[in-house]
Structure formats: structure tokens, C-alpha cells
Design a protein around this motif. Structure first.
Motif, PDB file in Angstrom:
ATOM      1  N   ASP A   1       0.859  -1.180   0.000  1.00 50.27           N
ATOM      2  CA  ASP A   1       0.000   0.000   0.000  1.00 50.27           C
ATOM      3  C   ASP A   1       0.896   1.231   0.000  1.00 50.27           C
ATOM      4  O   ASP A   1       1.941   1.264   0.663  1.00 50.27           O
ATOM      5  N   ILE A   2       0.514   2.230  -0.774  1.00 46.07           N
ATOM      6  CA  ILE A   2       1.299   3.442  -0.965  1.00 46.07           C
ATOM      7  C   ILE A   2       0.358   4.629  -0.816  1.00 46.07           C
ATOM      8  O   ILE A   2      -0.751   4.620  -1.366  1.00 46.07           O
ATOM      9  N   SER A   3       0.780   5.658  -0.085  1.00 46.03           N
ATOM     10  CA  SER A   3      -0.041   6.857   0.065  1.00 46.03           C
ATOM     11  C   SER A   3       0.869   8.075   0.140  1.00 46.03           C
ATOM     12  O   SER A   3       1.988   7.999   0.651  1.00 46.03           O
ATOM     13  N   PHE A   4       0.377   9.204  -0.351  1.00 43.07           N
ATOM     14  CA  PHE A   4       1.127  10.462  -0.309  1.00 43.07           C
ATOM     15  C   PHE A   4       0.196  11.610  -0.677  1.00 43.07           C
ATOM     16  O   PHE A   4      -0.912  11.414  -1.188  1.00 43.07           O
ATOM     17  N   TYR A   5       0.680  12.838  -0.423  1.00 42.33           N
ATOM     18  CA  TYR A   5       0.004  14.055  -0.833  1.00 42.33           C
ATOM     19  C   TYR A   5       0.859  14.741  -1.899  1.00 42.33           C
ATOM     20  O   TYR A   5       2.095  14.676  -1.858  1.00 42.33           O
ATOM     21  N   PHE A   6       0.202  15.437  -2.814  1.00 44.75           N
ATOM     22  CA  PHE A   6       0.954  16.186  -3.821  1.00 44.75           C
ATOM     23  C   PHE A   6       0.145  17.396  -4.249  1.00 44.75           C
ATOM     24  O   PHE A   6      -1.080  17.439  -4.105  1.00 44.75           O
ATOM     25  N   LYS A   7       0.859  18.375  -4.790  1.00 40.54           N
ATOM     26  CA  LYS A   7       0.209  19.463  -5.520  1.00 40.54           C
ATOM     27  C   LYS A   7       1.166  19.940  -6.595  1.00 40.54           C
ATOM     28  O   LYS A   7       2.386  19.964  -6.406  1.00 40.54           O
TER      29      LYS A   7
END
Length: 1211
Positions: A777-783
């Protein structure tokens, strides 16, 4: 041989174009006799030449005999190979482990529906030298070392075996120092026991070096299995049939010390200290190698290093010939499979015996109807038992059950004997305890038996009347009335009928070995699939991968939990650490996680020295040190109170001396500062405050007084938390005594969520290889504002295996999870309803396991790609994990990235930041501090590698919104822009009140923004006039005395007290907020003018007197809210505007204010000329008399206009 690409033969086919059996053949197969034993590593297939005949799916059977077969089982238990899609392209498969065989059978399963079966094929491999020895359970031997003791740092042991038994000792050796190595079959699994020495003998610590691991299941199938052990020091690779278990041996030793010999097939001397009672091996072994020595080859040549037991103990030496055991099993794997065999008619005794193996919960084993429709007997496998129902005409059905856990995948025998008045059932040949039922009935057998199957579902004109679903599994050794059933002869003579059955093989596999259910989830399997039972594990999901608990109390607070109390937390999420209980103290602004332990009460210490100190282990409630350390590592702040009370017992001694006491924290690091102090300075709280009992020391207790003192305070350095041990070493002197107290661990905040970096160049970060196993499982925030970019990628050799998360280059609304994890390149793509490059934070989560792959963005619905049964997941990567771009820095991501977690582990992005590579800490784009700011209210658009200025809502254009757009107005020229042609609705009016910056109407009812610059030599004049559907208006006028005013209704408000008609550019400022609210807050405007004559329609009489002779001169930067009429006219963008122009209007910047640009860095200056370059041509175009006059006034003195230096020319 390791050669894997050698062709065994040129090609295998029948005829010039390939093999194509007759369409009337119901069971077609192609069998290849290799004459000798070969090691086979791959297969290629192709359709027949110039036809529509090719095979799309097939099975490959192999064996040493042409009548006993084993299917090649791919990873995840898949027994079928993908074939061809046309008749000319070649489809090649490389085996994940090599097999050995003399005979190969190609079994087509599916083919082109527009043609028939057709194939050309090749096998790949090399000749295999086979050295075989048979063991009957009494036969054993040993290989004696040349030296009395064998001490090795690394070992390579390999052997092949086949057997019908569940138990048996394959290899064993041991040493006098506690070292041993044992390889055995236990419960049909291959088990390795290894110890590199017993530490209790040398250190006195109760730490054993024994390590036990197991591989495989159902190994009692009488087919070859291939086992290998590679050891280097404590690191071991244990492999069986291509499945490898990599582990590290317990203990601290690296060498394996064995004495005298290694036993094969059993032990000659059964009295061994490290060998409990084991069964000797019964079966065959092949090519037994120990560190390069072929033990069976030495035994055949009667080498002196081979020892057999005394003749009085053994019956015979192990035989070099394999026993001739033929079982001829059958596989029932279809939805409607059945087998009908004949039996003697009208006998008073019925006898049925067979063996079966299955995972089914329920299935029909046997059904037969009695003669003359007098009844029937039905045998059903149900919940691990054999349920028997006998129906006799005119009597109540007789029902009973026998056996236990018969659907565990092992072979089980059923022996049923029925005669008048009684039925006897024996399960697994336990004749000592047969199950017998007596009842009054008369039995006359029928002539048809349906065995291990279901009744025919189509055109069932037989006597099989059972409604139970078809059985799936294997069957062998069938006896009817004491006579064996040969299915091949039966079919050739048409004595029986079969459907969807594989003959001569048991295509049976264990889908729960290895167990893909994580975190101790229970694997439950059927014939073609498995499910995971996650009850009482603390995890959920298809493979028990996701934790059901939050990472901390702060996470519970953010999810809406506001009550303090006991909670379960899982700091590493889906990682290997278990969840544990904590107390959550919920505050308004934070959730405080409190973990208690066994030292919250005062601990008394005496009699300890520096050489033999008191070691107080801190055992946290329900949690290990690793689990509590993970909590502290993820928290923004942690603290623990510590207190030391002393009576003539020193603590840290002097600053330069050795400490008498210290505490141990995370990663077993020792720390020599005390509560209230700081790392690295070796002081107590009083030493920081400089008020210790004795000012020569930095702790109260170091004064060494015969009086009770204390040093206490709070440990606040989070990276050292938690405290795991307290060590006290100065309480052995006369009168010395000490106590200590440690408070609970208190943590709050989340340091991982805001671990943020900005990618300003196309580059990537390198992290250690991601090793997720079979689920991730992989999770992150980006903009970002970029159109595409790869967030992360990890791959294996030549990209055969890889995972990649990217924003798709084809669409800014697509987030793609692309992978190749064992079954070709695939992807699952999330399609958003809005662009994801809108420079807002978005949360991405992706998961993959043996059941499915899925991805979602923010709180929207998951997009799921479900995998078919038998899907194999192999995420064995060997390259570094790349974050920010793909390999070779392709498709680099430009933007901000934070909170990257992979299988519960947060990657330290900030620790990899590098300004030279264009990776900066925090989310800091170019718009935060641009080298050249956007001018004139232009909006800065972040591109992360650069920035742009958005001039759409301004009256300017240019790279930095610095270039004026203006016009020269001749006498009689005016411009009119119609804002609205009708009055607005009440709803639109209300929206204007609510949103002070809503300019969708062309104006706003709470504030207005106007700006322009102009140049003129005439007055009076009306510069701007804005009218409405009422008598209300706004006017910007130039009075006769040269002063500029604005008017609303009958009132004139002066904004300039000096003369502005000198022919120089002037700026009309926007009215201040207070004035705007007072004089502009309640009017509806429909039109405004920039004009110079009276031809403008209805004007207020007070304004009309300023409108003659009209404005003549230059205007630039004309804007009312978001309306820029001159820009709309001179810079059309395809949008239709309600714009009217009267007279001649010429574009000119003669009305622009002189712009003094800021210092522009050379790399950002588009006009910078490098050394050695020259500007070849300067072209000046003058189109209007006013421009000519403007140029003249800039270069020489003229009436009412001073000379401007060249640097202040308007652009």
C-alpha cells in the motif's frame, strides 16, 4: 548444467505444418518421449502453418514414466499456460524453476473458436545426469567427513526426492557445541531445523540458536521435488520447487560446526542429543549434494566415506533403482465433471473402495441406485466428514457420518461394505475402529456407480439422482466389488463414461502455501481460489493487510473521536508491528497518546556497581520496544518524566568522569543527560538552572552527601524516546541507596504528514529497494501545476517487475497505478472530474495484492481492478526506489510531495532534499519569492521549475504583466463596453453581496476597482463614465482647471489637487475602501465609457458640461473590475465582447506611466545579450501623430514636457 536456452530437439510436430488432432477426438494430447532425462527450463508454442488453428491455453504434464504425470504448477497455483493469439507469432514461457523429465505431454485446454487445435512447439533445457537411490524406511547411510570436524562459513546443499509418505528424515548432522542441521518431511511439508550453536553454553544467557522454517505442502504425491539450501553465515536461502524462504538464523554465531558425518534417509545411531524420534525416509532421493560432493554417486562407487549400518540392523543396502509404483490418479476440475463406472448387477453385497483428496466443503463422492428402483446410496463430503445416506423403498432413509477433517488436501481412503441389514465404513484404513450401522433392509446392487463426481447435468438419462454439487479433487485406486477399475481400458471398451476429467495426474495444489494472508490471518481455500479470515487479527482487507486501527490518538482526534479513554493504535499501519492499547487524552487542539509501563512505581536499588550495575528494563503495557519506538518516531513531540532519588549515590559524577547511571533509549543508544537537560551536555536540570546543591557538580546527587536528594525533570528529545532501560551503578557502598521513577510516555502530533519537499527540476531521489512481499500500500500528498509526472517507481532487472505511480501525460485528470508484478504490464487508472494539476493538495492511495489493485484520490471512490484466480504477485525488485521521476529521470514530477508512506513506513523526503539537484525542503515554489514579481495585479502561476504571470484579469500583458495596452484618442473618438443589457435578478444581486470578490456581473455591489493612466493637454474632459439602470452613475472627469475628480450623482469628489493636463502620463488611483463603501455601495451599472465627445447617450447635466470638447490624448491600463476594454479590442482572444468604438482609435502606449523595472537576474532577462553577441537591428515604427509627438518629447525639450532619460521610456 545452467544452460537454459539449449533446444532439446529442433521442433515437435506431426506433419509439415504442425500437430492438429482430429476434431472428433474428445481427449486430445501430444506426448513427447525424450529418451533420456532432461532438465527443462522453458517452452515455446506457435500455431500451425497458414491456418486458423492455434491453442490459446494449455497444460504441460511431465514425468519419468509415460503413465504417471505431474502438471507444471506456476506461481500462485496456476496450472495453465497462456498460448497463442494467431498462427505465426511465437509465445515463450520461461519456467520459474526447472523440472526434470523423460516424458512431456502437451494438453490443449482452449483454442481458436474459428479454427481447431493446432500447435508447433519447442522445449528448452539440457541433459540431466540422474543418480537415484531408493529407501524403504529401514535403509540409511552416512557421508563421513575427511576431517573429524567440519567447520564452514557457507554451505550449499541440494537434493531431489519423491515419496508417498507424510513423514521422513532426509538429512541430519550435528556437532558437540550445539550445532545441528536437520531436513525432514513432517505432515507432508519440508522442514529445515538449523542451529549455529547454543549461546547458553558460552554466555549463560537463555538464548537458543535453533531456527525452524518450513516450505511446501502435499509433498506425498510420488513426484520429484527439488530442494536447495544456500547458507552464508546466519543468512539462509531455503528453496523448494522455485519457492524461496530467506531468513536469518537465531543467535550470534556465523559458522556451522558439525562432527564426523551427515546422515541420509535416517540415522544409524538413533540416540542423538539434538534429534528427537523421527521416522526414516521411505521413497527415492536423487543427486544429493553436500558442498559439491555427490553422496549417492559415492555410495554407488562404494567409496570409503560412505557408511551403512551393520548388517544385523539393516535388511539391505539402499537400492539404486526407484521402485515401480503406479497410482494412475485422476483429476476432477470441471464444473460438471463426472465418472460413471460399471458394477455387478443384483448382488447382495456391495463393496466400494477408493482414495480421494480435496479442499471442497461439500461435494458428491459416490452415488449408486439399487436394482429394480428399490433404493440408492449416496456418499457426500460435507464439512470434512463423509455423510452416507441410504434410501430403501418404503423405509425411512438411513443417515450417518464418519471421519474428521477429510477436506484438508491429504489423501484419504474410504472403504464401504454393505449387505442385507448392515453398512460398514472404514476411513483411512483404520480397521481397528470401523463404523458399522445395522438396520433392517434388503440390498440388491445396481450396475452403475458414479464416483467422486456430480451427476450429469445435461441429458441425464442415467440413474444418478443426487442433487449435490460436483466434487472437485483427485481420485485413485478405485475398487468395485474388490476388482480394480482401469479407466483407460474402460474407456477404450466403452464400459463407462467420463466428462471433464484429467487422466493419469492429480492436478492439485495448495493455495494456502505459502500463506498470502498477512498478520496471522487464516487462509481458507477451495479448488480454485482462497479467502482470508481476518477475525481477531486487528487487520482487514482481502489479505488482512490494512489495519483497522489509527496510527495514534491524534489520528483518532482528527477522525472525530473526542472522548478520552483506552484505544488501540497501530503506529506502522500495514507494517509487521502489532497494534496495542494506549490511553488517549483528548484535548481541543491535540490528542495525547499515553503509554504506561512497569516502572511507573518507585524502584528501589542497592548493591549495584559500575561493573555489575542494576539494569531496570522498562516493559510497556501490551507493546514491545519496537512498537513504542515506532509511535515515538511518528510523533511530532514525545516526553517522559524521570526522577532519581539518592542517598550517598552518585548519578553522572563530574562532567569529565564516567557516569554512574544512565538511561537507554531508541535503537539501544545510551544517553548521559538527565531529565530537564539536553542531549550531549551531561547535566541534570539543576545544572542547567545553576542551582545544584554543590555548585562544583551538575547534578544534586553527584555531591555524594549522606542525605536524600533528587534529580528530576522531563526528557523531551523525541528522537531518543522511549526510555527502554535505566542503569544504576553506585549503590554498593555502606549506606548507599537509590530509587528511581519513570513516568509514562506521552506523545502527540504527526511528524510524517508534513515531511515535504519540492521538485523544481527533473530529477529523482534514491531510496533503498522497496521489498513489500506479496502486497503493498502506498499513500502520499501532492500538488502541482505540471501536466504529467512520475511520483515513484521501483523496478527489477530489465523492468520485468515494476510498480509506478504517475499522473498520466494524456490527461491531467488521470492518476495511473502501472505495474508488472508477474503477469504482464497492467494498470488501474483513476479519472477525476477535475484537473489534478490545479495547485491544490491531493491525497493519493494505491494498493495491490494477490486479489486486486486499486487506487483513489482524495475522498473519492476506489477504482478497482480485480485479478482472476491463480494470479501471482511478485514484487521482487532489485533496483533503488525512485521518487520524483522514472528511471533515467524520465517524466519528472515538478511540484510538492509530502507524507509518502509505503507499507506503513514513512520515507524521509526532507532528509533527501538537495538544493543543487533542485529538491528543496518544504513546499516552496517560485511564487513565494519571485525574482521578478508579477506587476499590475497579475496573478503568479506556479510551475515549480519556473513561474508564469497570468494577466487575464489585468489591463496589461507581457511576461510580467508589465506592458501597457493603450490607445490614442482623436477628437470625437470614444469606446463603449456594455456590461449588462438588462437588470440583474434578485439571486444574482444577493450573490454579489455575499462574495465581495464576485465579478461575474461585471461589477460588485460592495466595492469597485478602477485604474487607468492618461496623457492630455486639454481640459475639461470625461475620462470614464459608468451608468446604470437608475440615475446613479460613476464618472471620472478632468476639470477645466486641470484637476481630476470623480462624481457620483450630483456630488464631485476630488482626488487630485494639482494640475494633470501637462501632457505627461498620470495615474488615476482607485478610491479607498471607506469611500467605496460610502458612495458606490447601492448602484446597478450597465455600461461604461472612455470617451471624448457628447455622442454617448444620456448624461447627467452636471457631467455633461465637462464633456465638451471631449477627451483628446492617450489612455493606458484602463480597467474597471475585471473589464479592460482597450485590451479586449487590441488583444482579442476569441471571446465576443459587447464593445463599440466611435471614431479612429490607434494603439499606442503614449499614455503609459514610465515603468522603472526592478533589477532582473541575467538568467531571467529575455533581453540579456551574452558577451560576444551583438544586436543587429533596432526597428522603430511610428504610426500616429501622437506617438511621433511622444517620441519627440522623450528625446528633446518641448513645451510643457520635460526630457526623459532613455531608461524611463515606456515599454
Amino acid at each position: 548444467s545452467s544452460t537454459a536456452a539449449v533446444r532439446l530437439t529442433r521442433r515437435f510436430f506431426a506433419g509439415s505444418s504442425g500437430w492438429s488432432p482430429s476434431p472428433s477426438d474428445q481427449h486430445p494430447w501430444l506426448q513427447i518421449n525424450l529418451n533420456y532425462k532432461y532438465r527443462i527450463t522453458g517452452i515455446s508454442t506457435q500455431g500451425t502453418f497458414n491456418s486458423n488453428d492455434w491453442v490459446t491455453k494449455y497444460m504441460l504434464l511431465y514425468g519419468d514414466r509415460p503413465d504417471s504425470w505431474k502438471p507444471y504448477v506456476q506461481r500462485a497455483g496456476n496450472m495453465t499456460f497462456a498460448g497463442n493469439w494467431n498462427n505465426y507469432q511465437v509465445k515463450r514461457h520461461y519456467f520459474h524453476y526447472a523440472i526434470t523429465a523423460k516424458h512431456v505431454r502437451f494438453l490443449p485446454m482452449e483454442w481458436n473458436p474459428d479454427g481447431k487445435i493446432g500447435v508447433r512447439l519447442e522445449l528448452y533445457g539440457c541433459y540431466y545426469g540422474s543418480y537415484v537411490m531408493a529407501f524403504d524406511g529401514d535403509d540409511v547411510m552416512s557421508y563421513r567427513f575427511r576431517k573429524r570436524t567440519m567447520r564452514t562459513l557457507q554451505d550449499v546443499i541440494s537434493l531431489n526426492f519423491k515419496t508417498l509418505e507424510k513423514e521422513g528424515l532426509l538429512l541430519h548432522s550435528e556437532g558437540s557445541q550445539g550445532d545441528f542441521l536437520t531436513l525432514e518431511l513432517h505432515d507432508s511439508k519440508l522442514v529445515l531445523h538449523i542451529s549455529l550453536g547454543d549461546q547458553r553454553a558460552e554466555t549463560g544467557l537463555d538464548i537458543t540458536g535453533n531456527t525452524t522454517v518450513s516450505l511446501g505442502n502435499l509433498l506425498d504425491d510420488q513426484h520429484w521435488h527439488y530442494a536447495t539450501i544456500h547458507r552464508y553465515g546466519r543468512h539462509v536461502n531455503f528453496t523448494l520447487d522455485g519457492q524461496t524462504n530467506r531468513f536469518i538464523c537465531n543467535g550470534n554465531f556465523d559458522n556451522l560446526d558439525l562432527d564426523n558425518e551427515i546422515y541420509v534417509g535416517g540415522v544409524i545411531n538413533p540416540v542423538k542429543p539434538y534429534l528427537p524420534h523421527k521416522h526414516n525416509f521411505r521413497g527415492c532421493m536423487e543427486n544429493v549434494f553436500y558442498n559439491g560432493v555427490n553422496i549417492i554417486d559415492l555410495a554407488k562407487s562404494k567409496d570409503t566415506q560412505i557408511r551403512f549400518p551393520p548388517r544385523k540392523v539393516r535388511r539391505s543396502a539402499p537400492s539404486s533403482r526407484a521402485p515401480n509404483v503406479v497410482l494412475r490418479p485422476m483429476t476432477f476440475n470441471g464444473a460438471n465433471n463426472y465418472l460413471q463406472v460399471p458394477g455387478p448387477m443384483r448382488k447382495i453385497r456391495m463393496s466400494v473402495k477408493f482414495k480421494f483428496r480435496s479442499w471442497d466443503t461439500i461435494g458428491l463422492l459416490m452415488f449408486t441406485s439399487f436394482a429394480d428402483k428399490t433404493g440408492s446410496l449416496e456418499m457426500v463430503l460435507s464439512d470434512g466428514q463423509v455423510n452416507i445416506t441410504m434410501t430403501i423403498a418404503g423405509k425411512k432413509p438411513l443417515k450417518f457420518a464418519a471421519g474428521y477433517r477429510l477436506n484438508n488436501g491429504f489423501w484419504h481412503s474410504v472403504d464401504l461394505v454393505a449387505r442385507d441389514g448392515s453398512v460398514t465404513v472404514i476411513i483411512d484404513e483404520e480397521e481397528g475402529s470401523p463404523f458399522r450401522v445395522n438396520s433392517e433392509f434388503t440390498l440388491r446392487t445396481g450396475d452403475k456407480y458414479f464416483l467422486e463426481v456430480g451427476c450429469p447435468k445435461v441429458n441425464n438419462d442415467t440413474d444418478c439422482l443426487s442433487s449435490i454439487m460436483a466434487f472437485h479433487g483427485c481420485m485413485q485406486q478405485i475398487f468395485i466389488d474388490g476388482e480394480p477399475i482401469d479407466v483407460d481400458i474402460m474407456q477404450r471398451r466403452r464400459w463407462g463414461v467420463s466428462f471433464q476429467i484429467l487422466h493419469g495426474t492429480c492436478a492439485f495444489t495448495d493455495r494456502c502455501t505459502p500463506n498470502l494472508c498477512e498478520h496471522e490471518g487464516r487462509c481458507i481455500q477451495s479448488w480454485d481460489d482462497f479467502i482470508c479470515n481476518c477475525d481477531n487479527t486487528g487487520y482487514k482487507g482481502e489479505v488482512c493487510h490494512k489495519s483497522v486501527f489509527k496510527e495514534s490518538c491524534e489520528a483518532y482526534r482528527l477522525s472525530g473521536k473526542i472522548s478520552s479513554g483506552n484505544y488501540s493504535i497501530d503506529p506502522d499501519g500495514s507494517g509487521p508491528l502489532k497494534p496495542f492499547f494506549v490511553y488517549c487524552n483528548m484535548k481541543v487542539d491535540k490528542g495525547l497518546t499515553v503509554v504506561h509501563h512497569n516502572r511507573i512505581y518507585t524502584t528501589k536499588v542497592s548493591g549495584s556497581t559500575m561493573e555489575q550495575p542494576f539494569v531496570g528494563d522498562v516493559l510497556y503495557n501490551n507493546a514491545s520496544w519496537d512498537e513504542v519506538s515506532m509511535l515515538a518516531n511518528n510523533s511530532l513531540f514525545c516526553e517522559q518524566y524521570i526522577e532519581y532519588n539518592c542517598y550517598k549515590s552518585r548519578l553522572l559524577n563530574t562532567q569529565s568522569g564516567s557516569p554512574y547511571a544512565f538511561w537507554i533509549g531508541r535503537n539501544d543508544q545510551r544517553h548521559f543527560y538527565w531529565g530537564g537537560s539536553y542531549p550531549g551536555i551531561r547535566k541534570c536540570d539543576c545544572g542547567i538552572r545553576k542551582d545544584c546543591t554543590d555548585n562544583r557538580f551538575f547534578c544534586n546527587c553527584d555531591a555524594d552527601y549522606r542525605q536524600w536528594y533528587s534529580d528530576k525533570g522531563i526528557l523531551k528529545y523525541t528522537d531518543h524516546m522511549p526510555v527502554t532501560r535505566v542503569v544504576i551503578g553506585d549503590t554498593n557502598r555502606t549506606g548507599s541507596e537509590a530509587t528511581f521513577y519513570l513516568g509514562p510516555l506521552r506523545c502527540y502530533g504527526d511528524r510524517n504528514t508534513w515531511n515535504t519537499v519540492t521538485f523544481q527540476k527533473v530529477t529523482h531521489m534514491l531510496f533503498p529497494t522497496f521489498r513489500p512481499g506479496t502486497s503493498a500500500d502506498i499513500s502520499f500528498y501532492f500538488k502541482t501545476t505540471a501536466d504529467f509526472g512520475v511520483f515513484l517507481e521501483n523496478s527489477g532487472y530489465r523492468h520485468y517487475n515494476f510498480i509506478r505511480l504517475e499522473m498520466n501525460s494524456k490527461s491531467t485528470t488521470d492518476m495511473a497505478f502501472v505495474f508488472n508484478v508477474g503477469d504482464g504490464i497492467d494498470n488501474v487508472t483513476f479519472r477525476s472530474s477535475f484537473p489534478l494539476n490545479n495547485d491544490e493538495w491531493h491525497y493519493v492511495k494505491a494498493e495491490i495484492n494477490a486479489k486486486l489493485a486499486r487506487i483513489k484520490v482524495d475522498n473519492m471512490t476506489w477504482v478497482v481492478r480485480r485479478f482472476p484466480p491463480h494470479t501471482y504477485i511478485s514484487m521482487e525488485f532489485n533496483k533503488p526506489l525512485l521518487v520524483g521521476a522514472a528511471e533515467n529521470k524520465v517524466q519528472g514530477f515538478l511540484g510538492c510531495l509530502r507524507g509518502l508512506r509505503m507499507n506503513g513506513v514513512t520515507l524521509d523526503l526532507e532528509g533527501k532534499a538537495n538544493d543543487k539537484e533542485g529538491i528543496k525542503q518544504n513546499c516552496t515554489g517560485f511564487c513565494w519569492n519571485p525574482k521578478v514579481p508579477c506587476r499590475n495585479a497579475g496573478r503568479c502561476i506556479e510551475r515549480y521549475s519556473a513561474y508564469e504571470c497570468d494577466c487575464n484579469n489585468t489591463a496589461y500583458d507581457g511576461m510580467f504583466c508589465h506592458r501597457d495596452i493603450g490607445a490614442y484618442f482623436e477628437q470625437g473618438t470614444w469606446v463603449r463596453y456594455t456590461i449588462r443589457s438588462a437588470a440583474i435578478t434578485a439571486a444574482a444581486e444577493f450573490a454579489s453581496y455575499v462574495d465581495a470578490y464576485n465579478f461575474s456581473l461585471g461589477y460588485n455591489q460592495t466595492s469597485e476597482e478602477m485604474s487607468l493612466s492618461f496623457r492630455t493637454t486639454q481640459s475639461p474632459a470625461v475620462l470614464m463614465y459608468i451608468s446604470s439602470f437608475t440615475p446613479d452613475y460613476i464618472a471620472l472627469i478632468l476639470r477645466k482647471d486641470g484637476r481630476m475628480c470623480t462624481g457620483v450623482l450630483q456630488f464631485l469628489f476630488s482626488y487630485s489637487k494639482h494640475t494633470v493636463r501637462k501632457g505627461l502620463p498620470q495615474v488615476c488611483p482607485t478610491p479607498g475602501p471607506e469611500t467605496s463603501q460610502e458612495i458606490m455601495g447601492a448602484f446597478f451599472f450597465f455600461c461604461f465609457f472612455c470617451f471624448s465627445s457628447a455622442e454617448t447617450g444620456r448624461l447627467d447635466p452636471e457631467i455633461q458640461k465637462y464633456n465638451s470638447p471631449g477627451f483628446t490624448g492617450c489612455m493606458s491600463g484602463v480597467r474597471f473590475n475585471n473589464i479592460a476594454p482597450l485590451k479586449f479590442h487590441f488583444r482579442p482572444n476569441g471571446t465576443l465582447f459587447n464593445l463599440s468604438i466611435s471614431g479612429n482609435l490607434y494603439e499606442s502606449n503614449c499614455g503609459a506611466m514610465p515603468w522603472l523595472p526592478p533589477l532582473i537576474p541575467l538568467e531571467a532577462d529575455p533581453w540579456y545579450i551574452k558577451r560576444g553577441e551583438t544586436l543587429s537591428t533596432i526597428l522603430v515604427v511610428i504610426t500616429t501623430p501622437m506617438e511621433l509627438r511622444s517620441l519627440k518629447c522623450l528625446t528633446m525639450s518641448c513645451p510643457d514636457s520635460p526630457t526623459l532619460p532613455l531608461q524611463q521610456w515606456p515599454l
